[in-house]
Design a protein around this motif. Structure first.
Motif, PDB file in Angstrom:
ATOM      1  N   ARG A   1      41.655   5.809  74.542  1.00 48.48           N
ATOM      2  CA  ARG A   1      41.547   4.345  74.448  1.00 48.48           C
ATOM      3  C   ARG A   1      41.628   3.685  75.823  1.00 48.48           C
ATOM      4  NH1 ARG A   1      45.494   5.096  69.900  1.00 48.48           N
ATOM      5  NH2 ARG A   1      44.307   4.940  67.945  1.00 48.48           N
TER       6      ARG A   1
ATOM      7  N   LEU B   1      39.859  11.757  65.037  1.00 46.88           N
ATOM      8  CA  LEU B   1      39.048  10.588  64.699  1.00 46.88           C
ATOM      9  C   LEU B   1      39.790   9.663  63.735  1.00 46.88           C
ATOM     10  CD1 LEU B   1      35.546  12.272  64.271  1.00 46.88           C
ATOM     11  CD2 LEU B   1      36.299  10.811  66.162  1.00 46.88           C
ATOM     12  N   GLN B   2      40.535  10.260  62.827  1.00 41.59           N
ATOM     13  CA  GLN B   2      41.329   9.456  61.901  1.00 41.59           C
ATOM     14  C   GLN B   2      42.371   8.647  62.657  1.00 41.59           C
ATOM     15  OE1 GLN B   2      40.832   9.061  58.597  1.00 41.59           O
ATOM     16  NE2 GLN B   2      42.457   7.533  58.624  1.00 41.59           N
TER      17      GLN B   2
ATOM     18  N   SER C   1      40.692   5.813  64.553  1.00 49.28           N
ATOM     19  CA  SER C   1      40.207   4.738  63.689  1.00 49.28           C
ATOM     20  C   SER C   1      41.282   3.690  63.402  1.00 49.28           C
ATOM     21  CB  SER C   1      39.691   5.319  62.368  1.00 49.28           C
ATOM     22  OG  SER C   1      40.741   5.883  61.610  1.00 49.28           O
ATOM     23  N   GLN C   2      42.551   4.041  63.617  1.00 47.91           N
ATOM     24  CA  GLN C   2      43.631   3.080  63.401  1.00 47.91           C
ATOM     25  C   GLN C   2      43.570   1.947  64.425  1.00 47.91           C
ATOM     26  OE1 GLN C   2      45.452   3.625  60.614  1.00 47.91           O
ATOM     27  NE2 GLN C   2      44.156   5.450  60.413  1.00 47.91           N
TER      28      GLN C   2
ATOM     29  N   PRO D   1      40.519   1.432  67.025  1.00 51.41           N
ATOM     30  CA  PRO D   1      39.302   1.973  67.631  1.00 51.41           C
ATOM     31  C   PRO D   1      39.156   1.621  69.110  1.00 51.41           C
ATOM     32  CG  PRO D   1      38.823   0.983  65.504  1.00 51.41           C
ATOM     33  CD  PRO D   1      40.229   0.594  65.851  1.00 51.41           C
TER      34      PRO D   1
ATOM     35  N   TYR E   1      33.070   8.767  59.906  1.00 53.10           N
ATOM     36  CA  TYR E   1      33.693   8.080  61.043  1.00 53.10           C
ATOM     37  C   TYR E   1      32.574   7.404  61.827  1.00 53.10           C
ATOM     38  CZ  TYR E   1      37.419  11.306  59.774  1.00 53.10           C
ATOM     39  OH  TYR E   1      38.369  12.014  59.083  1.00 53.10           O
ATOM     40  N   ASN E   2      32.477   6.103  61.708  1.00 57.12           N
ATOM     41  CA  ASN E   2      31.352   5.378  62.299  1.00 57.12           C
ATOM     42  C   ASN E   2      31.226   5.591  63.799  1.00 57.12           C
ATOM     43  OD1 ASN E   2      30.630   4.301  59.820  1.00 57.12           O
ATOM     44  ND2 ASN E   2      31.975   2.522  60.036  1.00 57.12           N
ATOM     45  N   MET E   3      32.333   5.861  64.455  1.00 54.46           N
ATOM     46  CA  MET E   3      32.288   6.006  65.915  1.00 54.46           C
ATOM     47  C   MET E   3      31.494   7.237  66.343  1.00 54.46           C
ATOM     48  SD  MET E   3      36.234   7.184  66.681  1.00 54.46           S
ATOM     49  CE  MET E   3      36.952   6.029  65.519  1.00 54.46           C
TER      50      MET E   3
END
Length: 377
Positions: free
Chosen positions: A210, A230-231, A234-235, A237, A258-260
């Protein structure tokens, strides 16, 4: 007074439907070979299927059993020669590099050939350490070099890197970083994570991603590890990232949720078609499932019920009532749309069959009385 603490028995938890498909691919291939008249004519191949549970101690135990037999005690009335012969002429597996390394070190002592369909660690190419290890899938040495060239092709010279903290991830990333340096690619960070590590480690890796300035990230991770990562991401992004994947997850349909990772790129094993394989997978009934502990677990996990006539039933679980329809399953067992690694199992089984054919057959004539050692295979 001293106390000796014995290690707790290792147990398997859960079932991997994709791995069940791999196991049944070997079964299907052996049936196919046994019905051929040009390959091992008059010879019937047998097989045993064991679950390493992605666990090194269990993998080693199975390797010992395959090398020495399954008798719990030594019978002093039998000749030693009966116990000196390997119980199998060859082994297919494992699906992961770490377990394959453990098995290869054991089987190599007995000269038993091992053909893996999915262990890609470059380290396994060292014949001085793994003299009887072979595989039908390329070494990560090639993939790492190709990924570095692809990154350079798109002009991405500032990237981040994450890997599974395993033989696959560590060796694969080491190969990539070496190739990336040659290509003039700079790496902002290189982090590792394994699914059994503390959550604090997972949070650390996520926060590094991040806070980074690199907008391109390469992930040499197993599917299980990257899904957890990824999970976590996603918390909260991070900014949009260009993900680059290894073959273990880049073709995994579950990653698309996972859209990313919707635009992730990488290299995958070519798709293939195995005629008759889907029909073989569908040809499974409760009575057939009961004949195999693996298939019993598969059936009961798929339909959340227990098969009639089986022991050790969990309290609160309903008995299967016969209305279960295997064709309606929505899990990786029946996903025959790509058959990438499954085809590597198919090839591994045929490789061993052809090797045995070369030892005991001359054209279409085979001598069943010929004895051979595993190292000859």
């Amino acid at each position: 007074m001293t106390y000796t603490r014995l290690p707790s028995p290792t147990q398997c938890y859960g079932i991997d439907f994709r791995e069940v498909r791999f196991a049944r691919a070997m079964e299907f291939t052996i049936h196919e070979i046994n019905n051929r008249t040009d390959l091992l004519p008059g010879i019937t191949l047998g097989y045993q299927i064991h679950d390493s549970c992605a666990n090194v101690p269990l993998a080693i135990r199975v390797a010992f059993q395959l090398a020495n037999g399954f008798e719990p005690v030594f019978n002093d009335t039998s000749s030693c020669s009966e116990y000196a012969t390997a119980t199998v002429p060859a082994v297919i597996g494992d699906s992961t590099s770490t377990q394959s390394i453990s098995i290869a070190r054991m089987l190599g002592l007995f000269g038993i050939p091992q053909v893996s369909h999915y262990a890609t660690c470059a380290c396994l190419s060292d014949k001085s350490q793994y003299p009887t290890f072979f595989r039908t899938i390329p070494s990560d040495q090639h993939q790492a070099a190709a990924l570095a060239r692809m990154v350079k092709h798109f002009g991405w010279t500032w990237i981040g890197a994450v890997r599974s903290d395993s033989d696959y991830g560590n060796y694969g990333m080491a190969s990539f970083l070496k190739a990336a340096q040659v290509e003039g690619i700079c790496v902002e960070y290189s982090e590792s994570y394994y699914r059994t590590q503390p959550r604090s480690k997972l949070e650390h890796v996520a926060n590094v991603i991040r806070r980074s300035t690199a907008r391109v990230i390469i992930a040499f991770m197993s599917s299980g590890d990257i899904k957890i990562l990824l999970q976590e991401l996603s918390q909260q992004p991070p900014p949009p990232l260009q993900w680059i994947g290894g073959e273990t997850w880049i073709t995994d349909p579950d990653i698309l949720k996972y859209n990313m990772c919707a635009a992730a790129i990488g290299f995958g094993v070519p798709q293939s078609v195995i005629p008759g394989f889907r029909e073989f997978l569908l040809d499974l009934t409760p009575s057939k499932a009961l004949q195999s502990p693996l298939l019993t677990e598969f059936w009961e996990s798929s339909f959340n019920c227990y098969l009639k006539g089986r022991t050790g039933v969990l309290e609160g679980v309903q008995e299967c009532d016969g209305t279960e329809d295997i064709s309606m399953l929505q899990n990786p067992y029946l996903d025959t749309s790509q058959l990438r690694i499954t085809n590597m199992v198919y090839k591994a089984t045929y490789a061993i069959a052809h090797a045995i054919h070369g030892l005991i057959c001359n054209g279409t004539q085979c001598d069943k009385s010929i004895t051979f050692s595993p190292w000859q295979v």
